[in-house]
Write a protein that holds these residues in place. Structure first.
Motif, short mmCIF file in Angstrom:
data_model
loop_
_atom_site.label_atom_id
_atom_site.label_comp_id
_atom_site.label_asym_id
_atom_site.label_seq_id
_atom_site.Cartn_x
_atom_site.Cartn_y
_atom_site.Cartn_z
N VAL A 26 53.72 -36.54 -38.53
CA VAL A 26 54.26 -36.51 -37.17
C VAL A 26 54.00 -37.86 -36.52
O VAL A 26 52.86 -38.30 -36.41
CB VAL A 26 53.59 -35.39 -36.35
N LYS A 27 55.07 -38.52 -36.11
CA LYS A 27 54.95 -39.83 -35.48
C LYS A 27 54.46 -39.71 -34.03
O LYS A 27 54.81 -38.77 -33.32
CB LYS A 27 56.30 -40.56 -35.47
N ASN A 61 50.29 -26.85 -41.61
CA ASN A 61 50.26 -25.47 -41.07
C ASN A 61 49.66 -25.41 -39.66
O ASN A 61 48.80 -24.58 -39.37
CB ASN A 61 49.49 -24.55 -42.02
N GLY A 62 50.09 -26.32 -38.81
CA GLY A 62 49.65 -26.30 -37.42
C GLY A 62 48.29 -26.90 -37.17
O GLY A 62 47.75 -26.77 -36.07
N ASN A 148 52.17 -27.51 -31.52
CA ASN A 148 53.23 -26.51 -31.33
C ASN A 148 54.44 -26.97 -32.14
O ASN A 148 55.24 -27.77 -31.68
CB ASN A 148 53.56 -26.37 -29.85
N GLY A 149 54.53 -26.46 -33.36
CA GLY A 149 55.59 -26.92 -34.25
C GLY A 149 55.38 -28.37 -34.62
O GLY A 149 54.34 -28.74 -35.15
N ASP A 150 56.38 -29.21 -34.31
CA ASP A 150 56.27 -30.65 -34.59
C ASP A 150 55.66 -31.42 -33.42
O ASP A 150 55.50 -32.64 -33.50
CB ASP A 150 57.65 -31.24 -34.90
N LYS A 151 55.35 -30.73 -32.34
CA LYS A 151 54.82 -31.39 -31.16
C LYS A 151 53.29 -31.33 -31.15
O LYS A 151 52.71 -30.25 -31.28
CB LYS A 151 55.36 -30.75 -29.88
N VAL A 191 41.78 -41.24 -24.13
CA VAL A 191 42.95 -41.31 -24.99
C VAL A 191 43.86 -40.12 -24.72
O VAL A 191 43.41 -38.98 -24.63
CB VAL A 191 42.55 -41.32 -26.48
N ASN A 192 45.15 -40.41 -24.57
CA ASN A 192 46.15 -39.36 -24.37
C ASN A 192 47.29 -39.61 -25.36
O ASN A 192 48.05 -40.56 -25.19
CB ASN A 192 46.66 -39.37 -22.94
N LEU A 193 47.38 -38.76 -26.38
CA LEU A 193 48.39 -38.93 -27.43
C LEU A 193 49.45 -37.85 -27.36
O LEU A 193 49.13 -36.67 -27.14
CB LEU A 193 47.74 -38.87 -28.81
N SER A 194 50.70 -38.25 -27.55
CA SER A 194 51.80 -37.29 -27.66
C SER A 194 52.67 -37.68 -28.85
O SER A 194 52.84 -38.88 -29.14
CB SER A 194 52.65 -37.31 -26.38
N SER A 195 53.21 -36.70 -29.52
CA SER A 195 54.08 -36.97 -30.65
C SER A 195 55.54 -37.08 -30.18
O SER A 195 55.88 -36.67 -29.08
CB SER A 195 53.96 -35.87 -31.69
N LEU A 196 56.34 -37.64 -31.03
CA LEU A 196 57.78 -37.77 -30.73
C LEU A 196 58.45 -36.40 -30.79
O LEU A 196 58.02 -35.52 -31.52
CB LEU A 196 58.45 -38.70 -31.74
#
Length: 196
Positions: A26-27, A61-62, A148-151, A191-196
């Motif tokens: 996951v990017k 798997n999450g 949550n899924g890919d997020k 640090v605050n990270l979020s995926s695409l």
């Protein structure tokens, strides 16, 4: 007999599928992700940000199983000052007194393991190797992680001892007689990270 063998093979495939681990990369969304820093001294403190250049998480798997992030040290910014004072401090932080940004333009954090936390303010402990100025040290810190899924979202606030990466300027651990010019060894990262 042939039908029986095919039925057994089909059943085996269903069981194998049920236990198959789905692993994906996951990017990280570098535009919405951020690292904020706070450095304290005897007479006060300064704060700012530094950008994530690139990053990805290994999710199975999450659950986060690993990951790697490149931090753009040339992006060090100071938020509590303006004008010449801001420029002077930014230049000093990028100099050899602190992070030697010209020689080491990036830092790297590699996640080695992620375990669940029983702390009220964190869901996980993240352990890995942080490389700054070509020096690698192992670190572990609490984080709140949601998948949550890919997020993926992850938030963490922790302190690091800068002297472990040979950032010793103004450190009372290495220099005597600094008085009110002493800068504390620990600096805080949020640090605050979020995926695409």
């Amino acid at each position: 007999m042939r039908i029986k063998i095919l039925s057994i093979a089909f059943a085996a495939l269903i069981v194998a599928a049920a236990f198959t681990f789905i692993r994906k990369e996951v990017k990280v969304d570098v535009k919405s992700s951020q690292i904020a820093w706070v450095g304290e001294k005897v007479t006060g403190q300064h704060n700012g940000t530094v950008n994530i250049k690139s990053g990805a998480l290994d999710v199975e798997n999450g659950t986060i199983k690993g990951g790697e992030f490149t931090i753009d040290m040339t992006s060090i910014d100071v938020l509590d000052l303006e004008g010449d004072s801001k420029g002077k401090l930014m230049g000093h932080l990028k100099s050899d007194d602190f992070f030697s940004v010209e020689k080491y333009p990036t830092a790297l954090f590699k996640i080695n393991s992620v375990s669940e936390s029983k702390q009220a303010d964190a869901t996980h402990f993240i352990s890995g190797e942080l490389t700054i100025k070509g020096i690698t040290n192992k670190i572990t810190f609490p984080a709140t992680v949601t998948v949550n899924g890919d997020k993926v979202n992850a938030k963490a606030t922790f302190a690091l001892d800068r002297t472990k990466w040979n950032v010793r300027y103004g450190s009372g651990s290495f220099f005597d007689g600094l008085g009110d010019k002493m800068i504390y060894d620990d600096f805080k990262l949020s640090v605050n990270l979020s995926s695409l």
